[in-house]
Design a protein around this motif. Structure first.
Motif, PDB file in Angstrom:
ATOM      1  N   HIS A   1     -36.502  35.100 -99.662  1.00  0.00           N
ATOM      2  CA  HIS A   1     -36.052  35.635 -98.415  1.00  0.00           C
ATOM      3  C   HIS A   1     -34.683  36.371 -99.059  1.00  0.00           C
ATOM      4  N   ARG A   2     -33.897  37.625 -98.509  1.00  0.00           N
ATOM      5  CA  ARG A   2     -32.367  37.391 -98.226  1.00  0.00           C
ATOM      6  C   ARG A   2     -30.775  37.093 -98.227  1.00  0.00           C
ATOM      7  N   GLY A   3     -31.610  36.337 -96.695  1.00  0.00           N
ATOM      8  CA  GLY A   3     -30.324  36.535 -96.431  1.00  0.00           C
ATOM      9  C   GLY A   3     -30.244  34.871 -97.164  1.00  0.00           C
ATOM     10  N   PRO A   4     -28.862  34.033 -96.348  1.00  0.00           N
ATOM     11  CA  PRO A   4     -28.190  32.791 -97.221  1.00  0.00           C
ATOM     12  C   PRO A   4     -29.466  32.098 -96.891  1.00  0.00           C
ATOM     13  N   ALA A   5     -29.844  30.737 -97.518  1.00  0.00           N
ATOM     14  CA  ALA A   5     -30.868  29.969 -97.013  1.00  0.00           C
ATOM     15  C   ALA A   5     -30.233  28.705 -95.638  1.00  0.00           C
ATOM     16  N   PRO A   6     -31.201  28.556 -94.810  1.00  0.00           N
ATOM     17  CA  PRO A   6     -30.625  27.953 -94.167  1.00  0.00           C
ATOM     18  C   PRO A   6     -30.654  26.693 -94.494  1.00  0.00           C
ATOM     19  N   ARG A   7     -29.124  25.534 -93.870  1.00  0.00           N
ATOM     20  CA  ARG A   7     -28.560  24.696 -94.126  1.00  0.00           C
ATOM     21  C   ARG A   7     -29.087  23.093 -93.760  1.00  0.00           C
ATOM     22  N   GLU A   8     -30.006  22.100 -94.358  1.00  0.00           N
ATOM     23  CA  GLU A   8     -30.497  21.301 -93.230  1.00  0.00           C
ATOM     24  C   GLU A   8     -28.862  20.248 -93.144  1.00  0.00           C
ATOM     25  N   THR A   9     -28.797  19.869 -92.487  1.00  0.00           N
ATOM     26  CA  THR A   9     -28.013  19.343 -92.030  1.00  0.00           C
ATOM     27  C   THR A   9     -28.736  18.276 -91.483  1.00  0.00           C
ATOM     28  N   ARG A  10     -28.122  16.590 -92.246  1.00  0.00           N
ATOM     29  CA  ARG A  10     -28.846  15.662 -91.637  1.00  0.00           C
ATOM     30  C   ARG A  10     -28.054  14.538 -91.634  1.00  0.00           C
ATOM     31  N   GLU A  11     -28.051  14.185 -90.009  1.00  0.00           N
ATOM     32  CA  GLU A  11     -26.995  12.841 -89.969  1.00  0.00           C
ATOM     33  C   GLU A  11     -27.186  11.326 -90.330  1.00  0.00           C
ATOM     34  N   THR A  12     -25.446  10.764 -91.700  1.00  0.00           N
ATOM     35  CA  THR A  12     -25.199   9.603 -91.952  1.00  0.00           C
ATOM     36  C   THR A  12     -25.623   8.104 -90.983  1.00  0.00           C
ATOM     37  N   PRO A  13     -25.656   7.373 -91.734  1.00  0.00           N
ATOM     38  CA  PRO A  13     -26.086   6.048 -90.235  1.00  0.00           C
ATOM     39  C   PRO A  13     -25.039   6.219 -89.739  1.00  0.00           C
ATOM     40  N   GLU A  14     -23.798   6.548 -91.199  1.00  0.00           N
ATOM     41  CA  GLU A  14     -22.655   6.141 -89.525  1.00  0.00           C
ATOM     42  C   GLU A  14     -22.313   7.073 -88.740  1.00  0.00           C
ATOM     43  N   GLU A  15     -22.735   8.559 -88.736  1.00  0.00           N
ATOM     44  CA  GLU A  15     -22.616   9.507 -87.675  1.00  0.00           C
ATOM     45  C   GLU A  15     -23.966   9.692 -86.850  1.00  0.00           C
ATOM     46  N   ILE A  16     -24.816   8.341 -86.881  1.00  0.00           N
ATOM     47  CA  ILE A  16     -26.086   7.905 -85.992  1.00  0.00           C
ATOM     48  C   ILE A  16     -24.741   6.941 -85.043  1.00  0.00           C
ATOM     49  N   LEU A  17     -24.725   6.007 -85.781  1.00  0.00           N
ATOM     50  CA  LEU A  17     -23.777   4.843 -85.239  1.00  0.00           C
ATOM     51  C   LEU A  17     -23.237   5.257 -84.556  1.00  0.00           C
ATOM     52  N   ASP A  18     -22.543   6.374 -84.777  1.00  0.00           N
ATOM     53  CA  ASP A  18     -20.941   6.692 -83.756  1.00  0.00           C
ATOM     54  C   ASP A  18     -21.623   7.382 -82.449  1.00  0.00           C
ATOM     55  N   ARG A  19     -22.578   7.822 -82.775  1.00  0.00           N
ATOM     56  CA  ARG A  19     -23.228   8.816 -81.325  1.00  0.00           C
ATOM     57  C   ARG A  19     -23.212   7.932 -80.134  1.00  0.00           C
ATOM     58  N   ARG A  20     -24.338   6.557 -80.904  1.00  0.00           N
ATOM     59  CA  ARG A  20     -24.737   5.793 -80.313  1.00  0.00           C
ATOM     60  C   ARG A  20     -24.061   4.967 -79.418  1.00  0.00           C
ATOM     61  N   PHE A  21     -22.804   4.671 -80.425  1.00  0.00           N
ATOM     62  CA  PHE A  21     -21.555   3.563 -79.228  1.00  0.00           C
ATOM     63  C   PHE A  21     -21.256   4.475 -78.546  1.00  0.00           C
ATOM     64  N   ALA A  22     -21.258   5.872 -79.094  1.00  0.00           N
ATOM     65  CA  ALA A  22     -20.614   6.780 -77.475  1.00  0.00           C
ATOM     66  C   ALA A  22     -20.556   7.018 -76.350  1.00  0.00           C
ATOM     67  N   SER A  23     -22.680   7.403 -76.646  1.00  0.00           N
ATOM     68  CA  SER A  23     -23.091   7.529 -75.667  1.00  0.00           C
ATOM     69  C   SER A  23     -23.246   6.485 -74.837  1.00  0.00           C
ATOM     70  N   GLY A  24     -23.236   5.398 -75.038  1.00  0.00           N
ATOM     71  CA  GLY A  24     -23.390   3.937 -74.442  1.00  0.00           C
ATOM     72  C   GLY A  24     -24.239   3.095 -74.492  1.00  0.00           C
ATOM     73  N   GLU A  25     -24.734   3.795 -75.583  1.00  0.00           N
ATOM     74  CA  GLU A  25     -26.664   2.602 -75.796  1.00  0.00           C
ATOM     75  C   GLU A  25     -26.089   1.462 -77.070  1.00  0.00           C
ATOM     76  N   ILE A  26     -25.584   1.249 -77.321  1.00  0.00           N
ATOM     77  CA  ILE A  26     -24.416  -0.020 -77.784  1.00  0.00           C
ATOM     78  C   ILE A  26     -23.840   0.069 -77.377  1.00  0.00           C
ATOM     79  N   ASP A  27     -23.300  -1.528 -77.264  1.00  0.00           N
ATOM     80  CA  ASP A  27     -22.222  -2.474 -77.057  1.00  0.00           C
ATOM     81  C   ASP A  27     -21.122  -2.020 -78.396  1.00  0.00           C
ATOM     82  N   ALA A  28     -19.691  -2.911 -77.746  1.00  0.00           N
ATOM     83  CA  ALA A  28     -18.644  -3.271 -79.292  1.00  0.00           C
ATOM     84  C   ALA A  28     -19.014  -3.360 -80.358  1.00  0.00           C
ATOM     85  N   ASP A  29     -19.465  -4.695 -79.969  1.00  0.00           N
ATOM     86  CA  ASP A  29     -20.147  -5.995 -80.685  1.00  0.00           C
ATOM     87  C   ASP A  29     -20.660  -5.766 -81.887  1.00  0.00           C
ATOM     88  N   THR A  30     -22.019  -5.026 -80.945  1.00  0.00           N
ATOM     89  CA  THR A  30     -22.793  -4.273 -82.025  1.00  0.00           C
ATOM     90  C   THR A  30     -23.200  -3.462 -82.997  1.00  0.00           C
TER      91      THR A  30
END
Length: 90
Positions: free
Chosen positions: A45-74
């Motif tokens: 195709h002629r348009g810009p290539a779609p970027r595949e963004t993948r979360e890093t392990p740190e981002e996944i951990l941050d998201r889980r902590f922010a949503s309350g899935e894990i506590d501060a010690d974990t």
């Protein structure tokens, strides 16, 4: 029925072909103008290539902590574990 000097058979053969070509052209134009998804042919195709963004392990951990899935010690323990096992840059 009167034909133009005997050339009526040519028009009778030509008109169905003309309609087939016109209908095919209309279908092609509609598909071409409305098809906005990525092609399945390997990316020609002629348009810009779609970027595949993948979360890093740190981002996944941050998201889980922010949503309350894990506590501060974990969270702190997992952060230490990730820092200790991070691949070294070459």
């Amino acid at each position: 029925m009167m034909y133009w000097n005997g050339g009526g058979w040519a028009w009778m053969a030509f008109m169905p072909l003309l309609w087939i070509v016109l209908i095919a052209l209309a279908v092609w134009a509609v598909v071409r103008l409305t098809h906005h998804t990525a092609p399945r042919d390997g990316g020609t195709h002629r348009g810009p290539a779609p970027r595949e963004t993948r979360e890093t392990p740190e981002e996944i951990l941050d998201r889980r902590f922010a949503s309350g899935e894990i506590d501060a010690d974990t969270y702190a323990e997992a952060r230490k574990h990730l820092a200790a096992h991070r691949p070294r840059p070459r």
